[in-house]
Design a protein around this motif. Structure first.
Motif, PDB file in Angstrom:
ATOM      1  N   GLY A  29      -4.805   5.408  -1.622  1.00 44.42           N
ATOM      2  CA  GLY A  29      -5.985   5.067  -0.831  1.00 44.42           C
ATOM      3  C   GLY A  29      -5.636   4.161   0.341  1.00 44.42           C
ATOM      4  O   GLY A  29      -6.135   4.356   1.458  1.00 44.42           O
ATOM      5  N   GLN A  30      -4.759   3.185   0.118  1.00 44.93           N
ATOM      6  CA  GLN A  30      -4.348   2.308   1.210  1.00 44.93           C
ATOM      7  C   GLN A  30      -3.507   3.044   2.240  1.00 44.93           C
ATOM      8  O   GLN A  30      -3.643   2.813   3.443  1.00 44.93           O
ATOM      9  CB  GLN A  30      -3.600   1.101   0.649  1.00 44.93           C
ATOM     10  N   SER A  31      -2.646   3.952   1.796  1.00 42.28           N
ATOM     11  CA  SER A  31      -1.835   4.712   2.763  1.00 42.28           C
ATOM     12  C   SER A  31      -2.707   5.665   3.585  1.00 42.28           C
ATOM     13  O   SER A  31      -2.430   5.890   4.771  1.00 42.28           O
ATOM     14  CB  SER A  31      -0.724   5.469   2.054  1.00 42.28           C
ATOM     15  N   ILE A  32      -3.760   6.220   2.981  1.00 41.55           N
ATOM     16  CA  ILE A  32      -4.687   7.070   3.731  1.00 41.55           C
ATOM     17  C   ILE A  32      -5.395   6.242   4.801  1.00 41.55           C
ATOM     18  O   ILE A  32      -5.529   6.678   5.951  1.00 41.55           O
ATOM     19  CB  ILE A  32      -5.702   7.745   2.784  1.00 41.55           C
ATOM     20  N   CYS A  33      -5.832   5.044   4.429  1.00 41.88           N
ATOM     21  CA  CYS A  33      -6.495   4.173   5.407  1.00 41.88           C
ATOM     22  C   CYS A  33      -5.535   3.777   6.521  1.00 41.88           C
ATOM     23  O   CYS A  33      -5.937   3.702   7.700  1.00 41.88           O
ATOM     24  CB  CYS A  33      -7.050   2.928   4.722  1.00 41.88           C
ATOM     25  N   ASP A  34      -4.271   3.530   6.203  1.00 39.17           N
ATOM     26  CA  ASP A  34      -3.290   3.206   7.238  1.00 39.17           C
ATOM     27  C   ASP A  34      -3.052   4.390   8.166  1.00 39.17           C
ATOM     28  O   ASP A  34      -2.927   4.222   9.380  1.00 39.17           O
ATOM     29  CB  ASP A  34      -1.972   2.770   6.599  1.00 39.17           C
ATOM     30  N   ARG A  35      -2.982   5.591   7.599  1.00 35.91           N
ATOM     31  CA  ARG A  35      -2.737   6.780   8.401  1.00 35.91           C
ATOM     32  C   ARG A  35      -3.895   7.055   9.360  1.00 35.91           C
ATOM     33  O   ARG A  35      -3.685   7.491  10.489  1.00 35.91           O
ATOM     34  CB  ARG A  35      -2.528   7.982   7.487  1.00 35.91           C
ATOM     35  N   LEU A  36      -5.121   6.786   8.897  1.00 32.13           N
ATOM     36  CA  LEU A  36      -6.295   7.022   9.743  1.00 32.13           C
ATOM     37  C   LEU A  36      -6.684   5.782  10.552  1.00 32.13           C
ATOM     38  O   LEU A  36      -7.720   5.794  11.212  1.00 32.13           O
ATOM     39  CB  LEU A  36      -7.485   7.464   8.887  1.00 32.13           C
ATOM     40  N   SER A  37      -5.877   4.723  10.467  1.00 34.02           N
ATOM     41  CA  SER A  37      -6.113   3.436  11.127  1.00 34.02           C
ATOM     42  C   SER A  37      -7.502   2.878  10.814  1.00 34.02           C
ATOM     43  O   SER A  37      -8.265   2.507  11.703  1.00 34.02           O
ATOM     44  CB  SER A  37      -5.890   3.544  12.644  1.00 34.02           C
ATOM     45  N   ILE A  38      -7.798   2.828   9.522  1.00 31.07           N
ATOM     46  CA  ILE A  38      -9.027   2.211   9.023  1.00 31.07           C
ATOM     47  C   ILE A  38      -8.657   0.837   8.499  1.00 31.07           C
ATOM     48  O   ILE A  38      -7.695   0.695   7.737  1.00 31.07           O
ATOM     49  CB  ILE A  38      -9.676   3.069   7.913  1.00 31.07           C
ATOM     50  N   HIS A  39      -9.388  -0.168   8.896  1.00 30.43           N
ATOM     51  CA  HIS A  39      -9.107  -1.542   8.484  1.00 30.43           C
ATOM     52  C   HIS A  39      -9.267  -1.658   6.975  1.00 30.43           C
ATOM     53  O   HIS A  39     -10.145  -1.031   6.368  1.00 30.43           O
ATOM     54  CB  HIS A  39     -10.051  -2.516   9.200  1.00 30.43           C
ATOM     55  N   SER A  40      -8.441  -2.493   6.330  1.00 27.94           N
ATOM     56  CA  SER A  40      -8.460  -2.583   4.876  1.00 27.94           C
ATOM     57  C   SER A  40      -9.746  -3.215   4.344  1.00 27.94           C
ATOM     58  O   SER A  40     -10.111  -3.004   3.191  1.00 27.94           O
ATOM     59  CB  SER A  40      -7.255  -3.378   4.378  1.00 27.94           C
TER      60      SER A  40
END
Length: 163
Positions: A29-40
């Motif tokens: 889930g965190q890697s998906i957010c990083d890939r889509l540049s979504i803030h944690s």
């Protein structure tokens, strides 16, 4: 929010809400957010529509939910069909990865083998089978002839005579 057949909680962070989908853990889930540049710290309700469409496209390309469950089930049935050690452990509902069984085996007994158990027969059919009257035909194997075994008292009497 309802995404790919899974109801995701709106009040949670995006990376944590994605863990509700089978096959996505916290790291994924965190890697998906990083890939889509979504803030944690971004919550799911604050996500713009463009990011939601990107997220759904990315999730469509991944093997998750029913497809992943089917793949896991096929792998376990393959192991049981080739009769390897892990397959036999799954069939017997025992721990597969070398854990002890003397005291801790309850979780494995509950989980392993659930893909392999035949659910076609219910307990009601087992009761119906036990109510069938036995047939009058019975067969028993002939017993082999035994050599006469002396009783303990005859052995004691012989021993006393020699004294």
């Amino acid at each position: 929010m309802y995404l790919l057949g899974v109801n995701l909680p709106d009040e949670k962070h995006v990376w944590f809400a994605l863990t509700r989908i089978y096959g996505i853990g916290q790291a994924t889930g965190q890697s998906i957010c990083d890939r889509l540049s979504i803030h944690s710290q971004c919550k799911l309700k604050d996500l713009p529509e463009s990011k939601i469409t990107e997220l759904s496209q990315l999730l469509n390309s991944m093997k998750i939910e029913a497809e992943l469950r089917r793949d896991v089930r096929n792998r376990i049935t393959h192991l049981s069909q080739i009769e390897c050690y892990r397959g036999r452990r799954h069939k017997a509902s025992l721990p597969v990865h070398g854990q002890r069984t003397r005291t801790n085996g309850k979780t494995a007994k509950r989980l392993n083998g659930r893909w392999l158990k035949d659910r076609a027969f219910s307990t009601s059919s087992a009761v119906a089978v036990s109510n069938i009257p036995p047939t009058s035909f019975s067969f028993s194997f002939p017993k082999p002839p035994l050599a006469p075994v002396p009783s303990i008292w005859s052995t004691v009497r012989r021993f006393i005579r020699f004294i």
